[in-house]
Design a protein around this motif. Structure first.
Motif, PDB file in Angstrom:
ATOM      1  N   UNK A  90       0.860  -1.172   0.000  1.00  0.00           N
ATOM      2  CA  UNK A  90       0.000   0.000   0.000  1.00  0.00           C
ATOM      3  C   UNK A  90       0.903   1.230   0.000  1.00  0.00           C
ATOM      4  N   UNK A  91       0.967   1.918  -1.112  1.00  0.00           N
ATOM      5  CA  UNK A  91       1.847   3.098  -1.214  1.00  0.00           C
ATOM      6  C   UNK A  91       1.044   4.402  -1.180  1.00  0.00           C
ATOM      7  N   UNK A  92      -0.160   4.368  -0.626  1.00  0.00           N
ATOM      8  CA  UNK A  92      -0.985   5.588  -0.571  1.00  0.00           C
ATOM      9  C   UNK A  92      -0.301   6.730   0.156  1.00  0.00           C
ATOM     10  N   UNK A  93       0.575   6.396   1.104  1.00  0.00           N
ATOM     11  CA  UNK A  93       1.275   7.442   1.866  1.00  0.00           C
ATOM     12  C   UNK A  93       2.079   8.371   0.950  1.00  0.00           C
ATOM     13  N   UNK A  94       2.471   7.867  -0.238  1.00  0.00           N
ATOM     14  CA  UNK A  94       3.232   8.694  -1.185  1.00  0.00           C
ATOM     15  C   UNK A  94       2.401   9.910  -1.622  1.00  0.00           C
ATOM     16  N   UNK A  95       1.072   9.741  -1.653  1.00  0.00           N
ATOM     17  CA  UNK A  95       0.205  10.822  -2.143  1.00  0.00           C
ATOM     18  C   UNK A  95       0.338  12.098  -1.298  1.00  0.00           C
ATOM     19  N   UNK A  96       0.735  11.965  -0.046  1.00  0.00           N
ATOM     20  CA  UNK A  96       0.879  13.140   0.815  1.00  0.00           C
ATOM     21  C   UNK A  96       2.265  13.758   0.763  1.00  0.00           C
ATOM     22  N   UNK A  97       3.098  13.267  -0.127  1.00  0.00           N
ATOM     23  CA  UNK A  97       4.485  13.731  -0.185  1.00  0.00           C
ATOM     24  C   UNK A  97       4.743  14.488  -1.487  1.00  0.00           C
ATOM     25  N   UNK A  98       4.873  15.817  -1.396  1.00  0.00           N
ATOM     26  CA  UNK A  98       5.064  16.557  -2.654  1.00  0.00           C
ATOM     27  C   UNK A  98       6.518  16.539  -3.120  1.00  0.00           C
ATOM     28  N   UNK A  99       7.380  15.792  -2.392  1.00  0.00           N
ATOM     29  CA  UNK A  99       8.764  15.627  -2.860  1.00  0.00           C
ATOM     30  C   UNK A  99       8.954  14.290  -3.581  1.00  0.00           C
ATOM     31  N   UNK A 100       7.857  13.553  -3.776  1.00  0.00           N
ATOM     32  CA  UNK A 100       7.953  12.262  -4.475  1.00  0.00           C
ATOM     33  C   UNK A 100       7.100  12.296  -5.742  1.00  0.00           C
ATOM     34  N   UNK A 101       7.446  11.468  -6.732  1.00  0.00           N
ATOM     35  CA  UNK A 101       6.655  11.456  -7.978  1.00  0.00           C
ATOM     36  C   UNK A 101       5.196  11.083  -7.712  1.00  0.00           C
ATOM     37  N   UNK A 102       4.330  11.549  -8.591  1.00  0.00           N
ATOM     38  CA  UNK A 102       2.928  11.123  -8.506  1.00  0.00           C
ATOM     39  C   UNK A 102       2.813   9.682  -9.014  1.00  0.00           C
ATOM     40  N   UNK A 103       2.012   8.885  -8.312  1.00  0.00           N
ATOM     41  CA  UNK A 103       1.824   7.486  -8.721  1.00  0.00           C
ATOM     42  C   UNK A 103       0.375   7.259  -9.137  1.00  0.00           C
ATOM     43  N   UNK A 104       0.214   6.729 -10.349  1.00  0.00           N
ATOM     44  CA  UNK A 104      -1.095   6.276 -10.845  1.00  0.00           C
ATOM     45  C   UNK A 104      -1.087   4.754 -10.706  1.00  0.00           C
ATOM     46  N   UNK A 105      -1.903   4.254  -9.780  1.00  0.00           N
ATOM     47  CA  UNK A 105      -1.796   2.838  -9.411  1.00  0.00           C
ATOM     48  C   UNK A 105      -2.737   1.922 -10.183  1.00  0.00           C
ATOM     49  N   UNK A 106      -2.279   0.677 -10.323  1.00  0.00           N
ATOM     50  CA  UNK A 106      -3.117  -0.379 -10.907  1.00  0.00           C
ATOM     51  C   UNK A 106      -3.460  -1.433  -9.850  1.00  0.00           C
ATOM     52  N   UNK A 107      -3.368  -1.059  -8.571  1.00  0.00           N
ATOM     53  CA  UNK A 107      -3.633  -2.051  -7.523  1.00  0.00           C
ATOM     54  C   UNK A 107      -2.557  -3.130  -7.524  1.00  0.00           C
ATOM     55  N   UNK A 108      -2.976  -4.345  -7.145  1.00  0.00           N
ATOM     56  CA  UNK A 108      -2.035  -5.463  -7.120  1.00  0.00           C
ATOM     57  C   UNK A 108      -2.244  -6.328  -8.358  1.00  0.00           C
ATOM     58  N   UNK A 109      -1.157  -6.912  -8.873  1.00  0.00           N
ATOM     59  CA  UNK A 109      -1.268  -7.823 -10.026  1.00  0.00           C
ATOM     60  C   UNK A 109      -2.331  -8.900  -9.735  1.00  0.00           C
ATOM     61  N   UNK A 110      -3.035  -9.298 -10.779  1.00  0.00           N
ATOM     62  CA  UNK A 110      -3.964 -10.428 -10.669  1.00  0.00           C
ATOM     63  C   UNK A 110      -3.477 -11.515 -11.626  1.00  0.00           C
ATOM     64  N   UNK A 111      -3.081 -12.663 -11.047  1.00  0.00           N
ATOM     65  CA  UNK A 111      -2.491 -13.746 -11.844  1.00  0.00           C
ATOM     66  C   UNK A 111      -3.272 -15.041 -11.619  1.00  0.00           C
ATOM     67  N   UNK A 112      -3.059 -15.971 -12.525  1.00  0.00           N
ATOM     68  CA  UNK A 112      -3.602 -17.316 -12.355  1.00  0.00           C
ATOM     69  C   UNK A 112      -2.763 -18.038 -11.294  1.00  0.00           C
ATOM     70  N   UNK A 113      -3.391 -18.971 -10.592  1.00  0.00           N
ATOM     71  CA  UNK A 113      -2.710 -19.688  -9.510  1.00  0.00           C
ATOM     72  C   UNK A 113      -1.371 -20.287  -9.967  1.00  0.00           C
TER      73      UNK A 113
END
Ligand SMILES: [Zn+2]
Length: 363
Positions: free
Chosen positions: A96-119
């Motif tokens: 969970x990298x949501x904490x990055x959103x409150x940091x204006x010294x870090x790049x903006x992240x557009x997330x895709x959640x977690x990978x979804x794979x076959x077992x």
């Protein structure tokens, strides 16, 4: 105002591929095309400026064995930032990298959640590993967690088969992509081989990562549906090593990986020539280091994409694709400055002289 100094950026401001201005200002962290009245303590930054670079396939919070702690994730994001990457499309992270959103010294992240794979069909510790009956539910969950993207693992080695093979039946992919779209998210998939591509594109997918299996036969379908690719050539460069590791147990897979690697530049060039949108992605995180954005742009040029279009793939068009502004009036001042014109030689991207993020000089 001391928190946000006024900057005067002058030299060559590459507002667009064919639009160059002599100067712009940064006031209160935002771009101003006009000189601000009465500004004092103006700091001058000189050189060739591009909008903050986009790495459209990057993983923050992911290491070789899965999630990493916050300090490690912060170092990853700082490494990207210092290389000029100020906007990241995170192509799947178990952290969970949501904490990055409150940091204006870090790049903006557009997330895709977690990978979804076959077992058992992906790197251990990275993905939700599920069966097709659960795909719609997991896609809905990650669409809600992300920032407008969902990431599937579209193909991977099938150890019984001894080769790459598609992970999702066509019907499951169709239902899952429709659900993502209903929730306002776009869908992308990791695909190395040829086999999964037609089904995923006809099922409505928006983007394909790596896309090494793209053939002349499939390219018109990508063009017709407007499906983008993010080739991650700096990652594809590791295929020969991966193949060597698989020779004893999975010779068919190894031979397949070598074929995909051998034609990687031709594949990207053919897609570009036909009009498939191509974006810069490094696949940093997991096994590759962060900060490789300049190397990936250089690889696209090696593949045969003209320098201005390779630059667009990490700046003007990539930002538009992700719904983020470039160097326009009032936009957050995210820009990178180089000693030479990157259109003449993209290798200048390897060493920015200044990086300005949210109006502050961070490098
Ligand atoms: Zn990746």
């Amino acid at each position: 105002m001391s928190d946000h100094p006024v900057l005067h950026v002058k030299g060559g401001i590459l507002v667009g591929p064919d639009e160059v201005r002599d100067e712009l200002w940064v006031v209160g962290g935002r771009i101003s095309l006009d000189r601000p009245a009465g500004a004092r303590d103006v700091r001058t930054v000189e050189g060739w400026a591009l909008p903050g670079l986009v790495d459209a396939h990057c993983h923050v919070g992911l290491g070789a064995h899965g999630p990493v702690d916050r300090d490690t994730a912060e170092k990853q994001a700082l490494t990207d930032r210092d290389a000029g990457t100020l906007l990241i499309r995170d192509a799947g992270s178990p952290s969970d990298t949501r904490w990055v959103d409150g940091r204006d010294d870090l790049p903006e992240i557009v997330r895709a959640g977690r990978h979804i794979a076959r077992t058992r069909r992906y790197l251990r510790g990275y993905a939700h590993e599920i069966e097709p009956d659960d795909l719609v539910a997991y896609v809905a969950r990650e669409a809600r967690r992300g920032d407008g993207w969902v990431k599937l693992v579209g193909d991977w080695i099938d150890r019984d088969l001894g080769d790459l093979s598609a992970c999702w039946p066509r019907r499951a992919a169709e239902a899952a992509i429709a659900e993502a779209h209903r929730l306002g998210a776009r869908v992308t998939a990791h695909c190395f081989a040829e086999e999964s591509l037609r089904d995923l594109v006809e099922a409505g997918i928006d983007c394909v990562e790596h896309a090494t299996g793209l053939t002349e036969e499939l390219i018109p379908l990508f063009v017709e549906r407007g499906v983008a690719i993010v080739p991650t050539l700096v990652n594809i460069a590791t295929f020969p090593d991966l193949a060597a590791g698989g020779d004893a147990k999975f010779p068919r897979w190894s031979a397949h990986m070598r074929r995909l690697h051998a034609r990687r530049h031709d594949t990207v060039r053919a897609a570009y020539d036909a009009g498939v949108p191509v974006y810069v992605g490094t696949d940093a995180g997991g096994t590759l280091p962060h900060g490789l954005v300049a190397a990936e742009v250089a690889e696209l040029v090696t593949a045969g994409i003209p320098a201005p279009d390779a630059l667009a793939a990490t700046t003007w068009s990539a930002r538009r694709w992700l719904g983020r502004p470039g160097l326009t009036e009032g936009a957050p001042a995210d820009l990178v400055v180089y000693p030479g014109d990157p259109r003449a030689d993209v290798r200048v991207l390897a060493a920015p002289t200044r990086v300005v993020l949210n109006g502050r000089v961070v490098v």
